[in-house]
Motif scaffolding. Structure first.
Motif, PDB file in Angstrom:
ATOM      1  N   GLU A 436       0.819  -1.203   0.000  1.00  0.00           N
ATOM      2  CA  GLU A 436       0.000   0.000   0.000  1.00  0.00           C
ATOM      3  C   GLU A 436       0.863   1.268   0.000  1.00  0.00           C
ATOM      4  O   GLU A 436       0.508   2.281  -0.597  1.00  0.00           O
ATOM      5  N   GLU A 437       2.012   1.209   0.676  1.00  0.00           N
ATOM      6  CA  GLU A 437       2.883   2.378   0.726  1.00  0.00           C
ATOM      7  C   GLU A 437       3.443   2.703  -0.666  1.00  0.00           C
ATOM      8  O   GLU A 437       3.560   3.872  -1.040  1.00  0.00           O
ATOM      9  N   LEU A 438       3.772   1.645  -1.437  1.00  0.00           N
ATOM     10  CA  LEU A 438       4.253   1.874  -2.803  1.00  0.00           C
ATOM     11  C   LEU A 438       3.156   2.530  -3.649  1.00  0.00           C
ATOM     12  O   LEU A 438       3.425   3.477  -4.400  1.00  0.00           O
ATOM     13  N   LYS A 439       1.925   2.065  -3.511  1.00  0.00           N
ATOM     14  CA  LYS A 439       0.820   2.674  -4.263  1.00  0.00           C
ATOM     15  C   LYS A 439       0.676   4.153  -3.889  1.00  0.00           C
ATOM     16  O   LYS A 439       0.450   5.011  -4.748  1.00  0.00           O
ATOM     17  N   ARG A 440       0.790   4.430  -2.597  1.00  0.00           N
ATOM     18  CA  ARG A 440       0.635   5.820  -2.150  1.00  0.00           C
ATOM     19  C   ARG A 440       1.756   6.698  -2.704  1.00  0.00           C
ATOM     20  O   ARG A 440       1.524   7.814  -3.175  1.00  0.00           O
ATOM     21  N   ARG A 441       2.981   6.155  -2.676  1.00  0.00           N
ATOM     22  CA  ARG A 441       4.114   6.926  -3.205  1.00  0.00           C
ATOM     23  C   ARG A 441       3.946   7.173  -4.707  1.00  0.00           C
ATOM     24  O   ARG A 441       4.181   8.270  -5.199  1.00  0.00           O
ATOM     25  N   MET A 442       3.569   6.127  -5.446  1.00  0.00           N
ATOM     26  CA  MET A 442       3.465   6.271  -6.888  1.00  0.00           C
ATOM     27  C   MET A 442       2.291   7.154  -7.299  1.00  0.00           C
ATOM     28  O   MET A 442       2.274   7.707  -8.394  1.00  0.00           O
ATOM     29  N   SER A 443       1.294   7.301  -6.428  1.00  0.00           N
ATOM     30  CA  SER A 443       0.209   8.227  -6.743  1.00  0.00           C
ATOM     31  C   SER A 443       0.715   9.665  -6.764  1.00  0.00           C
ATOM     32  O   SER A 443       0.062  10.549  -7.325  1.00  0.00           O
ATOM     33  N   ASN A 444       1.892   9.904  -6.177  1.00  0.00           N
ATOM     34  CA  ASN A 444       2.510  11.228  -6.208  1.00  0.00           C
ATOM     35  C   ASN A 444       3.545  11.354  -7.328  1.00  0.00           C
ATOM     36  O   ASN A 444       4.436  12.209  -7.269  1.00  0.00           O
ATOM     37  N   TYR A 445       3.443  10.488  -8.328  1.00  0.00           N
ATOM     38  CA  TYR A 445       4.451  10.441  -9.407  1.00  0.00           C
ATOM     39  C   TYR A 445       4.719  11.821 -10.002  1.00  0.00           C
ATOM     40  O   TYR A 445       5.862  12.205 -10.214  1.00  0.00           O
ATOM     41  N   LYS A 446       3.665  12.593 -10.250  1.00  0.00           N
ATOM     42  CA  LYS A 446       3.855  13.876 -10.928  1.00  0.00           C
ATOM     43  C   LYS A 446       4.544  14.917 -10.058  1.00  0.00           C
ATOM     44  O   LYS A 446       4.971  15.951 -10.563  1.00  0.00           O
ATOM     45  N   GLN A 447       4.644  14.637  -8.752  1.00  0.00           N
ATOM     46  CA  GLN A 447       5.314  15.573  -7.838  1.00  0.00           C
ATOM     47  C   GLN A 447       6.544  14.926  -7.192  1.00  0.00           C
ATOM     48  O   GLN A 447       6.965  15.326  -6.119  1.00  0.00           O
ATOM     49  N   THR A 448       7.081  13.912  -7.850  1.00  0.00           N
ATOM     50  CA  THR A 448       8.236  13.188  -7.318  1.00  0.00           C
ATOM     51  C   THR A 448       9.440  13.421  -8.212  1.00  0.00           C
ATOM     52  O   THR A 448       9.337  13.361  -9.434  1.00  0.00           O
ATOM     53  N   LYS A 449      10.568  13.674  -7.580  1.00  0.00           N
ATOM     54  CA  LYS A 449      11.785  13.992  -8.337  1.00  0.00           C
ATOM     55  C   LYS A 449      12.942  13.177  -7.792  1.00  0.00           C
ATOM     56  O   LYS A 449      13.137  13.075  -6.587  1.00  0.00           O
ATOM     57  N   ALA A 450      13.736  12.586  -8.684  1.00  0.00           N
ATOM     58  CA  ALA A 450      14.882  11.770  -8.266  1.00  0.00           C
ATOM     59  C   ALA A 450      16.197  12.436  -8.676  1.00  0.00           C
ATOM     60  O   ALA A 450      16.273  13.127  -9.692  1.00  0.00           O
ATOM     61  N   LEU A 451      17.214  12.235  -7.856  1.00  0.00           N
ATOM     62  CA  LEU A 451      18.576  12.669  -8.170  1.00  0.00           C
ATOM     63  C   LEU A 451      19.464  11.432  -8.212  1.00  0.00           C
ATOM     64  O   LEU A 451      19.483  10.635  -7.265  1.00  0.00           O
ATOM     65  N   LEU A 452      20.207  11.276  -9.313  1.00  0.00           N
ATOM     66  CA  LEU A 452      21.120  10.143  -9.483  1.00  0.00           C
ATOM     67  C   LEU A 452      22.502  10.536  -8.980  1.00  0.00           C
ATOM     68  O   LEU A 452      23.080  11.530  -9.441  1.00  0.00           O
ATOM     69  N   ILE A 453      23.042   9.758  -8.047  1.00  0.00           N
ATOM     70  CA  ILE A 453      24.380   9.994  -7.503  1.00  0.00           C
ATOM     71  C   ILE A 453      25.400   9.265  -8.375  1.00  0.00           C
ATOM     72  O   ILE A 453      25.231   8.085  -8.694  1.00  0.00           O
TER      73      ILE A 453
END
Length: 583
Positions: A436-453
């Motif tokens: 359920e936590e993954l579903k909740r996180r992915m529902s914020n896909y449009k407001q999620t940003k990743a940085l590659l180290i």
């Protein structure tokens, strides 16, 4: 081509650059052999179902619309490591991928085809840090000697600052509050800067004179006048945009777009050399003669991966450009001398991935016109951070399936609900996110940003490629690959991850997640490096007329920046050295 001057093993990112320079500037005849298929060439209309032709020398064989048909934008079609059209393996997809023995929690991500892994990259083209060259004891020439080749490569690949979209504005909001803007391509200080990408950007209007701005509602087809990048954000999956464009006019200058057409163009100029490219030709042996007390390369033997038949071709000079795994594997299977560093010293940026999740109001304050980030809009990466001596990072946008995997399902830390986080660290969670936590996180896909180290890891003799003595395929013993981080590499990665988390928080992230990736063998370098296996000309110290022109010749991970620009610049220099010495 029955009597080439030079035979090059591998048509990935670097081999076609070497071929073009030798033929265009020095009048040398080149045969380029590639083990994988060739997409977008009329000689191979169904490259994964039929053997097609045998060789291509005519740039008119290249067909952009055929490439469009062969490269779908469906994630699984491209990225499946077993059945995807972007995989390491023979063109015949009824057969298994090429096996590499990797005894650890890690993942190798490469492509076997004309264009190599540049078919499957973000096209980021920063230069390596000067300190990564000048301060390495075994590196045989100054960084300044490489700069003209960087400049040439950047011109030929349309390398330029990527256009900014909403996700970059969020990064800049955090980074600019903490660090200065870097204004040089030759980076010696810490700071942030726009990303240099090998992607042709659109002009201010289409080729038919239609204004190209935010109100543009026309077609993105080349036939309707559109030129340059369409900002569809699919550049990790063999991008083939703008649709309907000829191969050479595709926006992203992967090697099959940037160098292969140029290399074939030399066949139409009598004052230049000839270039022939044969895909589905896996080289299994390096032919040699015993010279005046010195071993000398005289050609190669290759195996047609469709028919299984082998053939030997002679040449005055042999160039290995199969990449950091295949080049040492071929060397060792050929029984060439090993003084202890062949295949050793493999580096791969000790990656990590730090994710920021933002609430709608924060993003709207930064981007009042669009009010969200939409990670799939724009080039995959358009802004970066550099810290010479430690490494760097870059903002990333990808399609939802890949983002889900990279953000929350690729970790060595265990499940996030079961992984304790030190309260002094700047991230809120770490590890796998599931249920359920993954579903909740992915529902914020449009407001999620990743940085590659991208950590500056150094070559160590304990890491590298050797032969597996227990398992062989039709090409000989398979490669055994090992890469383990040194504690110094861990410390650098931790430092960069903290910087990334603080940039997210400074920009207003509501939640920061550190993935803690296991080793990802993607940016591989230095398994046949100059100063050890190779001399200052990239010629083998123990075998005359045998050169290496791929990322394995580099001294290290160039400090952390993406390696394609450095690998191609070095390959162009090596072509000049070959011509000076033997033609």
């Amino acid at each position: 081509m029955n009597d080439p001057d030079v035979v090059i093993v591998g048509a990935g990112a670097d081999g076609p650059a070497t071929a073009w320079k030798l033929a265009h500037d020095h009048g040398v005849d080149v045969l380029l052999l590639e083990g994988g298929p060739w997409h977008g060439n009329e000689q191979w209309p169904e490259p994964h179902a039929d053997s097609g032709g045998t060789i291509s020398t005519d740039p008119e064989d290249l067909d952009g619309k055929l490439l469009d048909e062969q490269f779908t934008h469906r994630e699984a079609d491209a990225n499946d490591p077993t059945y995807g059209y972007l995989r390491v393996g023979p063109a015949d997809h009824s057969r298994a991928p090429w096996f590499r023995n990797l005894h650890q929690n890690a993942f190798i991500w490469q492509v076997g085809a004309v264009g190599g892994t540049s078919l499957h990259y973000f096209s980021n083209h920063p230069r390596g840090y000067p300190t990564a060259f000048n301060d390495q004891p075994h590196w045989p020439f100054d960084y300044e000697e490489l700069v003209p080749y960087y400049q040439l490569n950047e011109e030929l690949t349309s390398t330029q600052q990527a256009p900014m979209t909403a996700k970059e504005e969020v990064f800049i909001e955090g980074a600019d509050a903490l660090y200065p803007l870097i204004e040089s391509k030759n980076v010696t200080e810490t700071g942030w800067r726009p990303q240099a990408n090998a992607v042709e950007v659109p002009g201010r209007e289409t080729a038919t004179g239609e204004p190209l701005d935010a109100d543009y509602e026309g077609s993105f087809s080349y036939d309707d006048g559109f030129r340059g990048d369409t900002l569809v954000g699919d550049h990790f999956q063999g991008s083939s945009t703008p649709v309907d464009a000829p191969v050479r006019d595709k926006a992203r200058k992967s090697s099959n777009v940037g160098y292969v057409p140029r290399a074939l163009d030399t066949n139409k100029n009598d004052s230049q050399g000839n270039v022939a490219l044969r895909p589905n030709a896996y080289v299994t042996d390096i032919e040699t003669n015993e010279g005046a007390g010195t071993l000398e390369a005289t050609g190669v033997t290759f195996r047609d991966s469709w028919s299984g038949q082998s053939q030997t071709v002679s040449a005055d000079t042999v160039v290995l450009a199969g990449g950091c795994i295949e080049t040492p594997r071929l060397w060792l299977n050929a029984g060439l001398p090993d003084d202890g560093w062949v295949g050793k010293g493999l580096t791969t940026h000790w990656f990590d991935w730090v994710v920021g999740v933002y609430d709608d109001e924060t993003v709207a304050d930064i981007n009042p016109e669009v009010e969200h980030m939409d990670p799939y809009v724009g080039q995959n990466s358009a802004v970066r951070f550099d810290k010479p001596g430690v490494g760097g990072m870059e903002d990333i946008g990808m399609s939802p399936g890949l983002v889900s995997y990279a953000d929350y399902l690729f970790s060595q830390a265990g499940y996030s609900f079961d992984t304790e986080v030190d309260p002094s660290e700047p991230w809120d969670t770490r590890g796998y996110v599931v249920g359920e936590e993954l579903k909740r996180r992915m529902s914020n896909y449009k407001q999620t940003k990743a940085l590659l180290i991208l950590t500056d890891d150094l070559p160590r003799q304990s890491n590298g490629v050797s032969l597996d003595n227990t398992f062989s395929d039709e090409h000989g013993p398979v490669p055994k690959v090992k890469w383990e981080p040194h504690p110094d590499d861990d410390a650098k990665r931790d430092e960069l991850s903290r910087i990334a988390a603080n940039i997210h928080k400074e920009a207003g992230a509501d939640h920061v997640h550190r993935c803690d990736w296991p080793p990802l063998l993607l940016h591989m370098q230095s398994s046949m490096r100059m100063g050890e296996v190779l001399d200052e000309n990239a010629e083998a110290k123990n075998v005359n007329r045998l050169f290496v022109a791929d990322h394995s010749a580099m001294a290290n991970g160039v400090g952390g920046p993406n390696p394609t620009n450095s690998g191609q610049a070095l390959a162009l220099r090596t072509a000049d050295k070959i011509a000076e010495l033997y033609f």
